[in-house]
Enzyme design. Structure first.
Site, PDB file in Angstrom:
ATOM      1  N   GLY A 182       0.845  -1.347   0.087  1.00 58.41           N
ATOM      2  CA  GLY A 182      -0.053  -0.160  -0.101  1.00 58.41           C
ATOM      3  C   GLY A 182       0.867   1.206   0.104  1.00 58.41           C
ATOM      4  CB  CYS A 183       0.048   4.705  -1.319  1.00 61.60           C
ATOM      5  SG  CYS A 183      -1.576   4.850  -0.904  1.00 61.60           S
ATOM      6  CE1 TYR A 184      -2.014   8.576   3.399  1.00 63.21           C
ATOM      7  CE2 TYR A 184      -3.506   7.048   3.095  1.00 63.21           C
ATOM      8  CZ  TYR A 184      -3.325   8.235   2.855  1.00 63.21           C
ATOM      9  OH  TYR A 184      -4.228   9.421   2.631  1.00 63.21           O
TER      10      TYR A 184
END
Lengths: 330, 330, 330, 330
Positions: B149-151
């Protein structure tokens, strides 16, 4: 209609001072007598700022008209306003100061934080901390009001309420501000190309608003400011632990229920809900003892010029909402 | 020049898939064979997206060319890619999946977090978590890579290094993301007038990236995402306590010192330093045991499509930086 | 792989120079030998610009390495590069100049437009106007290339094609540029708070790009630039009358049909279709003899650094698209 | 203080209607009686729009309170308000309509432009075109006011003055508007990621505001609208030829010299000078017979809701500036 009060603004070239000018020029109960700016001295306001169609000329801080005002807003850099403010107070003029000079009860904290010697400890004793909803009674009769810091206002309004209700500890305020908080600047660091599509933290562990928040809450807090690519607005995400979370939640919901400018909201507030208004909106979420408050204000209004005018309204017995927007534009 | 590998992209209408397309179309060692999109089925890519001058037509996920690819990127909603991924793996095609389906070691956590039954626990066992700098060895031979995931990527890169060096506790990640993180949307909540000059928190206590971070760090963490008025980029402000702050600081400074895409910086990093690149930059500040990490990535590159292509580079023995920008534009 | 050519960049602190640096540092066929900047002298590039992870130190324009380069990009203010360029040419180094000094065939027009005496009329005779798609043959062997102005490129590419096909008259170019066109500035007029949510015209009847366009089109034109609140990109709306509108339309559609960077599009092009690429896209609409062309480029790429690198690619026989993006990011 | 007039707003979910609501809610001489919205029916205004702390519930257009109002603002799609407006007029309620239905004297032009049959030619005869500074006398006694288009207002105010002074020909209006001009939309074309850092033309040769401008100026004009990445504001660059340029210049400078909301300025006006105000500012430059006017307004205020409230002020004999901002915020 009552006779209007006479208002002076010192340091109207800066963003906060210019916003005071904008509000006062359109306030139904005031007459703008004098505006000063060293940078714009001698220019007509509307020539310097086409956005502000005001016919006055900028004068300087020695303008004798200042002492004929009922109230003067001073928006000068730290310590620069000290002697003027002293003279105004002596002349019976009430002063609302937007600098940090008179915000601290403890002068040593002020001096350590700002790296200066306090210019007027005697005036500091007179000063009332102008957090309107909390100190309204004292503000009514104040001769000198110290207008709170912008970040500070966004954190204190909810957290003072929570702290009155139960023991709150471990406060971390992660705050994000629009660029106008940095003031009018000819600086590449604040240029459009530097800040557009950008975001950054600054002042980690060192920002001057941390001691102001800490003093008012009576406890050490951790504060990290960030710079948003927007013109106006602050959102503070405040993490904490509450001994009695239900009491904290209840206090947050009810403390300001009769206030026109401060409101609890069940849904999470956004900066656009309060930008261009004098409101503070906040919400809270709890998970066991862990609480999170999201609080939003317009940094130039409730965080500066708006709260300053609200203080004026209180000091002069006007309707507290006079001349202050509560509806946010699209 | 080696023979180029054949690449397929499933779900190229979404922002992450379209960014994979952009990177692959300009990658020196790949040949783009097939791109699929239900929404754009039958259209030429360059007609659907004038920004992407690619002559291929969008096909659908049943396109037999997919099974002739060396590698397929799948960028579909949760669970939607399961059967296709199974077939591709069976056909010997290596898969890099940008959904969350194969990111969790613990399937129960995945199911609780996403509110679904895991579509293919068998494939989950095969999957390698594609955090490139941490899992490089396993990625080399992986048949199925679960792109992080990005975060999550912005938090894990620094915090895994710190956690290896000393005991870290009380982690709070206050993260801020550009709007592209929400994907391509026809939704008033993501309209220009809603988000311009705005900023908000969302998913307080409930965002799906919190369990992903927690699993990979081996401890419960608190995570609050916010929506920045920018197109691309994430900045995470991570608060924590370190048993041995000097060890943590040292680990943060040295863990990635030979990495082309990850770097410690003495000055605080800003989103604009990494936007449009595949880099992660972070810095740390300590006050006693209290530590703060500021970490930045481009959510669509190092946080999605860029890391996916980096995974491909690792899997096929290419120079890891092939086709991936490391210099940020003005 | 061929031996890489050695490249120098003079004036890499400005936006155009820094973008050349970014492109060259990632170009597969070049080796960056030397970068100069008076403002950043002695600093490592990556320290001055965290976005540019380059280990070179900034030197100054007297650096002897410049004369050992195969090509030098000069991005200095008007007239400031004259003696250096002369020395480089004498030393056999090919030069691509991003200033306006060598753009005009008619020196009197240059001198009137820029209010200076031309520093080197002798060099002016050598110079080739680097509008790649139009002057490709001459550029191949040029020793000195004058890189066209940004606004100019957006107008000339379509209008040269139209003017070749039929008589075009009454040209009005209403152009809008992102802020990076103004260069790196510490100036309140270019501060975030001044330009965000703002838009303005400037240089009405007086902008220096008007004579450059007029000379290249062989007719007087009217040009009005405006400042967009975006970082990068130009859109020019060009009004004109065509003696033979069908011929003009046909020329616009076909003139660049084999070009990788220039394309006619039936739908109206937008800045986001070309931002971060070296492309120019345009479309046209006709109503009787009245025509309107909408043309877009990235002002820092096709309008400056990108076209400069494209010129280098042509001069050294490289694939013209080497190191130049043609896919735009989301 | 006089008795306040009762106001209704129909279609308050759209941006223009919501801005009327915001202005009326804070207007010193009005009482907001009823607001309608099909989309928000039954919800409290402050629940639907946290930015608008109004306790009223949205009702629908059949609400009998509408007929008890002194004035109703209608902000509905073309033709949708016809029967309601007829009933209101019959009931003696004065109506300010923000749609295009009653803006045209020539019904055939309206029908051709909007592709509909005019719903109420009878009402069209009653309607006064609400360009306040031009039609003030007729507006005073009007029962139905047709509020002008946003682009239209920015062009007409200067050009009507110029056209009265001398023969003006060859008018080209190249206009640029903020996104709120498109209204509240759940449409990917108006999403943040589509429009941020972007700019485009649209409606080339076909926009509906061209015939409105043409009718009011009494001559055919060319109009090209563009979409700016800002929330609010229009800047129109108007090209023309003047038989007597000195007369045109003089008329532009003096025509509105006593108007509070319209002013000529020697320096070029910018959108930020008028955003969030009800002002129109313009400037002109001439080169021989060729003239260029730069005109700016806030599209939602002077271009819609603000002019609508100004019309109300005129109709009810209020100070024309009541409740309307003339100072622009930072």
């Amino acid at each position: 209609m009552n006779k209007k009060i006479k208002v002076g603004i010192v340091g109207a070239n800066g963003y906060a001072g210019a916003e005071v000018l904008r509000l006062i020029a359109q306030h139904p109960l005031t007459e703008l007598s004098v505006v000063t700016s060293r940078a714009q001295l001698g220019k007509k306001v509307s020539s310097a700022f086409p956005a502000l169609p005001c016919d006055l000329d900028f004068s300087d801080a020695s303008d004798p008209l200042l002492k004929k005002c009922d109230v003067v807003f001073t928006a000068l850099p730290q310590t620069a306003g000290a002697s003027l403010i002293g003279e105004l107070i002596d002349a019976g003029v009430r002063v609302i100061d937007l600098s940090a000079d008179y915000r601290f009860t403890d002068i040593a904290t002020y001096e350590r934080t700002y790296g200066v010697t306090h210019p007027r400890p005697d005036l500091n004793k007179l000063a009332v901390y102008g957090l309107c909803e909390v100190n309204r009674q004292k503000i009514k009769s104040a001769q000198l009001v110290a207008n709170p810091g912008c970040y500070v206002t966004s954190v204190l309004l909810p957290m003072i309420a929570a702290c009155k209700a139960t023991k709150i500890s471990g406060i971390i305020a992660d705050s994000k501000s629009g660029v106008s908080g940095a003031g009018r600047k000819a600086d590449e660091a604040y240029s459009y190309c530097t800040l557009d599509e950008n975001f950054k933290a600054y002042g980690v562990f060192t920002h001057r608003h941390a001691p102001e928040i800490s003093e008012k809450l009576g406890q050490s807090i951790l504060f990290t400011p960030h710079l948003l690519p927007i013109k106006r607005g602050i959102l503070s995400t405040v993490y904490f632990e509450a001994d009695d979370p239900a009491a904290a939640q209840n206090a947050l919901k009810t403390a300001y229920k009769d206030e026109p400018f401060v409101s609890y909201t069940d849904t999470l507030p956004e900066i656009a809900h309060v930008a261009h208004t004098n409101r503070c909106m906040f919400s809270a979420r709890f998970d066991g003892n862990r609480g999170i408050v999201i609080s939003v204000i317009d940094n130039l209004l409730k965080g500066a010029a708006g709260q300053a005018v609200q203080n004026m309204n209180i000091m002069f017995g006007f309707d507290e909402t006079s001349g202050l927007p509560i509806y946010a534009p699209i």
